[in-house]
Design a protein around this motif. Sequence first.
Motif, PDB file in Angstrom:
ATOM      1  N   VAL A 578       0.837  -1.206   0.000  1.00 37.06           N
ATOM      2  CA  VAL A 578       0.000   0.000   0.000  1.00 37.06           C
ATOM      3  C   VAL A 578       0.869   1.252   0.000  1.00 37.06           C
ATOM      4  O   VAL A 578       2.002   1.235   0.484  1.00 37.06           O
ATOM      5  CB  VAL A 578      -0.942   0.059   1.228  1.00 37.06           C
ATOM      6  N   THR A 579       0.310   2.317  -0.564  1.00 35.50           N
ATOM      7  CA  THR A 579       0.871   3.655  -0.332  1.00 35.50           C
ATOM      8  C   THR A 579      -0.054   4.363   0.654  1.00 35.50           C
ATOM      9  O   THR A 579      -1.232   4.006   0.768  1.00 35.50           O
ATOM     10  CB  THR A 579       0.953   4.501  -1.614  1.00 35.50           C
ATOM     11  N   TYR A 580       0.482   5.372   1.341  1.00 35.51           N
ATOM     12  CA  TYR A 580      -0.322   6.114   2.309  1.00 35.51           C
ATOM     13  C   TYR A 580       0.070   7.581   2.226  1.00 35.51           C
ATOM     14  O   TYR A 580       1.148   7.936   1.746  1.00 35.51           O
ATOM     15  CB  TYR A 580      -0.106   5.583   3.730  1.00 35.51           C
ATOM     16  N   ASN A 581      -0.821   8.438   2.708  1.00 39.42           N
ATOM     17  CA  ASN A 581      -0.526   9.879   2.685  1.00 39.42           C
ATOM     18  C   ASN A 581       0.371  10.303   3.826  1.00 39.42           C
ATOM     19  O   ASN A 581       1.247  11.142   3.676  1.00 39.42           O
ATOM     20  CB  ASN A 581      -1.823  10.691   2.758  1.00 39.42           C
ATOM     21  N   GLU A 582       0.094   9.772   5.014  1.00 43.18           N
ATOM     22  CA  GLU A 582       0.857  10.206   6.182  1.00 43.18           C
ATOM     23  C   GLU A 582       0.867   9.125   7.245  1.00 43.18           C
ATOM     24  O   GLU A 582       0.001   8.239   7.271  1.00 43.18           O
ATOM     25  CB  GLU A 582       0.270  11.493   6.766  1.00 43.18           C
ATOM     26  N   LEU A 583       1.877   9.216   8.108  1.00 43.05           N
ATOM     27  CA  LEU A 583       1.950   8.368   9.298  1.00 43.05           C
ATOM     28  C   LEU A 583       1.581   9.226  10.497  1.00 43.05           C
ATOM     29  O   LEU A 583       2.028  10.364  10.607  1.00 43.05           O
ATOM     30  CB  LEU A 583       3.361   7.815   9.501  1.00 43.05           C
ATOM     31  N   LEU A 584       0.773   8.660  11.356  1.00 45.89           N
ATOM     32  CA  LEU A 584       0.362   9.395  12.543  1.00 45.89           C
ATOM     33  C   LEU A 584       0.504   8.478  13.742  1.00 45.89           C
ATOM     34  O   LEU A 584      -0.015   7.358  13.741  1.00 45.89           O
ATOM     35  CB  LEU A 584      -1.091   9.851  12.386  1.00 45.89           C
ATOM     36  N   SER A 585       1.215   8.934  14.750  1.00 44.62           N
ATOM     37  CA  SER A 585       1.438   8.110  15.926  1.00 44.62           C
ATOM     38  C   SER A 585       0.649   8.643  17.100  1.00 44.62           C
ATOM     39  O   SER A 585       0.832   9.786  17.516  1.00 44.62           O
ATOM     40  CB  SER A 585       2.928   8.083  16.279  1.00 44.62           C
ATOM     41  N   THR A 586      -0.269   7.836  17.605  1.00 45.97           N
ATOM     42  CA  THR A 586      -0.982   8.145  18.850  1.00 45.97           C
ATOM     43  C   THR A 586      -0.617   7.030  19.823  1.00 45.97           C
ATOM     44  O   THR A 586       0.501   6.988  20.309  1.00 45.97           O
ATOM     45  CB  THR A 586      -2.495   8.258  18.613  1.00 45.97           C
ATOM     46  N   ASN A 587      -1.534   6.103  20.083  1.00 47.30           N
ATOM     47  CA  ASN A 587      -1.147   4.940  20.885  1.00 47.30           C
ATOM     48  C   ASN A 587      -0.414   3.900  20.029  1.00 47.30           C
ATOM     49  O   ASN A 587       0.339   3.075  20.519  1.00 47.30           O
ATOM     50  CB  ASN A 587      -2.383   4.299  21.539  1.00 47.30           C
ATOM     51  N   LYS A 588      -0.647   3.950  18.693  1.00 45.71           N
ATOM     52  CA  LYS A 588       0.068   3.108  17.736  1.00 45.71           C
ATOM     53  C   LYS A 588       0.467   3.987  16.560  1.00 45.71           C
ATOM     54  O   LYS A 588       0.019   5.122  16.446  1.00 45.71           O
ATOM     55  CB  LYS A 588      -0.843   1.961  17.232  1.00 45.71           C
ATOM     56  N   CYS A 589       1.293   3.438  15.677  1.00 44.82           N
ATOM     57  CA  CYS A 589       1.686   4.175  14.481  1.00 44.82           C
ATOM     58  C   CYS A 589       0.766   3.769  13.327  1.00 44.82           C
ATOM     59  O   CYS A 589       0.764   2.613  12.911  1.00 44.82           O
ATOM     60  CB  CYS A 589       3.132   3.864  14.131  1.00 44.82           C
ATOM     61  N   TYR A 590      -0.029   4.718  12.857  1.00 41.97           N
ATOM     62  CA  TYR A 590      -1.053   4.426  11.847  1.00 41.97           C
ATOM     63  C   TYR A 590      -0.713   5.031  10.494  1.00 41.97           C
ATOM     64  O   TYR A 590      -0.158   6.124  10.407  1.00 41.97           O
ATOM     65  CB  TYR A 590      -2.403   4.997  12.290  1.00 41.97           C
ATOM     66  N   MET A 591      -1.114   4.310   9.429  1.00 44.53           N
ATOM     67  CA  MET A 591      -1.102   4.851   8.073  1.00 44.53           C
ATOM     68  C   MET A 591      -2.500   5.404   7.787  1.00 44.53           C
ATOM     69  O   MET A 591      -3.494   4.726   8.029  1.00 44.53           O
ATOM     70  CB  MET A 591      -0.789   3.763   7.050  1.00 44.53           C
ATOM     71  N   ARG A 592      -2.552   6.634   7.238  1.00 44.86           N
ATOM     72  CA  ARG A 592      -3.849   7.233   6.905  1.00 44.86           C
ATOM     73  C   ARG A 592      -3.966   7.472   5.407  1.00 44.86           C
ATOM     74  O   ARG A 592      -2.988   7.827   4.754  1.00 44.86           O
ATOM     75  CB  ARG A 592      -4.018   8.554   7.657  1.00 44.86           C
ATOM     76  N   ASP A 593      -5.161   7.274   4.872  1.00 45.40           N
ATOM     77  CA  ASP A 593      -5.463   7.446   3.443  1.00 45.40           C
ATOM     78  C   ASP A 593      -4.589   6.522   2.596  1.00 45.40           C
ATOM     79  O   ASP A 593      -3.514   6.900   2.136  1.00 45.40           O
ATOM     80  CB  ASP A 593      -5.282   8.904   3.003  1.00 45.40           C
ATOM     81  N   LEU A 594      -5.091   5.315   2.396  1.00 45.53           N
ATOM     82  CA  LEU A 594      -4.306   4.266   1.739  1.00 45.53           C
ATOM     83  C   LEU A 594      -4.800   3.958   0.337  1.00 45.53           C
ATOM     84  O   LEU A 594      -5.974   4.155   0.015  1.00 45.53           O
ATOM     85  CB  LEU A 594      -4.362   2.971   2.568  1.00 45.53           C
ATOM     86  N   CYS A 595      -3.877   3.435  -0.467  1.00 50.49           N
ATOM     87  CA  CYS A 595      -4.204   2.970  -1.813  1.00 50.49           C
ATOM     88  C   CYS A 595      -3.461   1.658  -2.059  1.00 50.49           C
ATOM     89  O   CYS A 595      -2.261   1.545  -1.762  1.00 50.49           O
ATOM     90  CB  CYS A 595      -3.779   4.013  -2.844  1.00 50.49           C
TER      91      CYS A 595
END
Length: 619
Positions: A578-595
């Motif tokens: 997958v590609t993603y727009n951004e990584l965001l870390s809160t309680n885990k490291c998440y990929m947001r907006d995926l293709c």
Amino acid sequence: MPEERGPPPAKRFRAGPGVPGSRGAMLPGGRQPPLGAEALERQRRSLPIFTARGPLLACLRSVECAVLIGETGSGKTTQIPQYLYEAGLGRQGVIAVTQPRRVAAISLAARVSDEKRTELGKLVGYTVRFDDVTSEDTRILFLTDGMLLREAMADALLRKYSFVILDEAHERTIHTDVLLGVVKAAQRRRKELRKPLLRVLVMSATMDVDLFSRYLGGAPVLYVEGRQHPIQVYYTRQPQSDYLHAALVSIFQIHQGSRKVIISTNIAETSITITGIKHVIDTGMVKAKKYNPESGLEVLAVQRVSKTQAWQRTGRAGREDSGACYRLYTEDEFEKFDKMTVPEIQRCNLASVILQLLALRVPNVLTFDFMSKPSPDHLQAALEQLELLGALQRKKDEPLVLTPTGRKMAAFPLEPKFAKTILLSPKFHCTEEILTIVSLLSVDSVLYNPPSRRDEVHSVRKKFISSEGDHLTLLNVYRAFRNVGGNKEWCRENFVNSKNMMLVAEVRAQLRDICVKMAMPIESSRADTGNVRRCLAHGLFMNTAELQPDGTYVTVDTRQPVSIHPSSVLFHCKPACVTYNELLSTNKCYMRDLCVVDADWLYDAAPEYFRRKVRAARS
């Protein structure tokens, strides 16, 4: 007479106390009905800064640079541009007033145009990203600092301006810091070329004045004393372990459920006025982004505010009447807060900044005159990203220069990766689709999800969902929105934010105009979503992750363990790549907006980059 202060040179003006009922700028939705000329003039005269008008103008006439500190609610943001215009200080050019946020620029321009009894866009106008309300008659211009930076790309001397006011400088946004260096250079260069003088005024309610004064060559510091309305500050007796619970308790103690409560983001630290606010509850916490150049990870972490932020929050309580601020921390804790917020330029991805500076033809971006220098690691990471995107040419012992592709990328008011994706789209015959997707990603979410109607939302969204990811799902929503002519009832039924969707259409039109000016062929792939995904893979190849044998994902770039964000349509899927727009870390490291993409497409996009990553992973 003004009293002389020690270094930095300072002048202190005693402003009047103001009278109840007057106010500064308000949000467009909360503005009062237009007042008569006499009433508006009474309001202007009632502001604390009015009694300091004469001495302030006398000082500003005699200097090229100044730093002004005025208490929240004193009227400095709305009144000083008018004073300068009325006194003829800005008549030979435009008076620019920069704001860190678009909503502040728009609402302040509306307020000042009301006070000048003129149509917005005539004498007083505003320019923000994707929205320009100005004319040839505009002499007082409110604009975001990012927009003034973009203007400097076309004219490094900023010739159309006679006065630049950098407001809310305490926020130290990335654009504000870069703009300070650009304006300082323009001012110096205009003097060398014997061009008309460019005057600069840096303003805030709270700021490290010594730092700003030194940076501007020992500029005098002007203090405007006087707050329009008094504010009582309360602290807790004991430290609070759960600030959320403490905030809820405080809300109910103050309001007993009988008043409206506004839960605000950091916009509460700007110079706009939200009508009706008399009580402020300050948790002492803020969510702030931090970028790690080694992992490529942008962490959104909860941390303590600075003293500057705390005082800005307090100031919201006294805009229209006397008020109170309830700080959910002890006075001893407050004294341990950092004095100033860490500048954004020292904690974010600098790729956009470096691209802008190179577009401005800065001789050496690595030695640019930043007020607070970013770390070498951040600078090198940005240079590597731009080089991988084909925007930058680096040769040993030669200055850094933009490639022709880099120059085109700088023309788009977008992150470099999205600008590159648009430039690649003709190769895949899908420019129309990529313009739509990038526009959708450039505004706040066009979808809303009321928790109480979760099942209904899920049922309605099924018809839009693409198994190929979030980008294609958003594209389906936009196409459906366009097919019904933006019908608001359709938006309500499908839980689509019609206002944001209209903004998407405006953004898209402007991005398309840029493409047309570049003579780019603009084609549609129609039903061929494969070409759209190929294009996204080629533009976002640095933002990719692969599925591991144990069912987890790691990023290809830094081998960072990541998860699919619960908001993604792929949350319950396990695509291989997958590609993603951004990584965001809160309680885990998440990929947001995926293709969903094929690994082969990524290798086609940057073969040497991926060969290097594979070698590193095996070693």
